[in-house]
Design an enzyme around this catalytic site. Structure first.
Site, PDB file in Angstrom:
ATOM      1  N   GLU A  28     -19.450 -34.590  22.379  1.00  0.00           N
ATOM      2  CA  GLU A  28     -18.392 -34.304  23.339  1.00  0.00           C
ATOM      3  C   GLU A  28     -17.397 -35.451  23.514  1.00  0.00           C
ATOM      4  OE1 GLU A  28     -18.112 -31.302  24.567  1.00  0.00           O
ATOM      5  OE2 GLU A  28     -19.966 -30.640  23.625  1.00  0.00           O
ATOM      6  N   GLY A  45     -22.222 -26.684  31.225  1.00  0.00           N
ATOM      7  CA  GLY A  45     -21.496 -26.208  30.054  1.00  0.00           C
ATOM      8  C   GLY A  45     -20.550 -25.080  30.413  1.00  0.00           C
ATOM      9  N   TYR A  46     -19.340 -25.129  29.872  1.00  0.00           N
ATOM     10  CA  TYR A  46     -18.343 -24.086  30.120  1.00  0.00           C
ATOM     11  C   TYR A  46     -17.641 -23.659  28.832  1.00  0.00           C
ATOM     12  CZ  TYR A  46     -15.285 -28.155  29.899  1.00  0.00           C
ATOM     13  OH  TYR A  46     -14.649 -29.307  29.494  1.00  0.00           O
TER      14      TYR A  46
END
Length: 246
Positions: free
Chosen positions: A88, A10-11
């Site tokens: 996503e 995750g970013y």
């Protein structure tokens, strides 16, 4: 996944709002990418016809992106992947690839992780723009998951608290510009973020103040400088100012 070792990197919002059960998580980085607010979003942080701006990764052979890797629990890995695919890919426009993740503790070996990335071919890709324009779009965007400013601020807060020695010019410059836009438009941070966010931020600051109470005075932390109107640039080491990506 059969060995119970499937990891997701995750970013963006996954860092602070994963939304699924996980076995373990580790802070660290991946190479070959930089984080940019170049992806549009009309399902979480915007609405159709008025999208917000969220993070994606852009290939850069010299780039490093810091974030958080999550190990999926073996017993509910399939529902977790289905959740992520909907959040996503179906709604967000991201596709998946596999990259090597290096935990912050360099004694730990690299881990293959699944990465969600938005390519220029997806319908919501907005691409590069002047940071001032991106900041304006963030200030004026809101969706079912909350205001676009919340997305930016929570990501910046996590990065600062977890990686205090890492300078993300794109992220922190956007935060500074958004703060200025909020002041110019007389928009209350409490209105955008809610009372709990401000309470949590105060608790974090008081905790840091208590920890450093016996040490010599230091410059304000970047979040204090940005949110309270100090000259942020004056508190950044010169070697870092040269990396500012405007």
């Amino acid at each position: 996944m059969e060995r119970g070792e499937m990891w997701v990197f995750g970013y963006g919002s996954l860092i602070w709002k994963p939304g699924f059960q996980y076995q373990d998580s580790k802070p660290g980085f991946i190479r070959g990418y930089v984080r940019r607010f170049w992806q549009g979003n009309d399902s979480h942080r915007g609405i159709p016809g008025k999208p917000g701006r969220v993070a994606t990764l852009i290939e850069d052979k010299e780039g490093i992106t810091w974030g958080r890797a999550f190990q999926l629990r073996h017993e509910d890995a399939i529902p977790s992947l289905e959740y992520l695919n909907n959040r996503e890919s179906k709604l967000g426009g991201y596709v998946t690839t596999i990259v090597q993740f290096q935990p912050r503790d360099l004694k730990d070996p690299p881990i293959p992780v699944m990465l969600y990335i938005a390519l220029p071919s997806n319908r919501m890709y907005l691409g590069s723009a002047p940071l001032q324009d991106i900041a304006d779009q963030i200030v004026h965007s809101e969706g079912p998951s909350g205001h676009n400013v919340e997305y930016l601020y929570r990501l910046a807060d996590y990065m600062r608290e977890t990686f205090p020695d890492v300078w993300d010019a794109h992220l922190y410059t956007l935060e500074l510009l958004v703060k200025a836009r909020l002041e110019e438009n007389n928009i209350s941070l409490q209105h955008l973020m809610g009372e709990k966010y401000l309470e949590d931020l105060d608790l974090t600051r008081h905790s840091l103040d208590d920890t450093n109470s016996d040490s010599a005075p230091s410059s304000p932390r970047p979040d204090v400088a940005i949110r309270n109107g100090f000259d942020f640039a004056s508190h950044v080491p010169p070697r870092k100012l040269r990396c500012l990506d405007l």
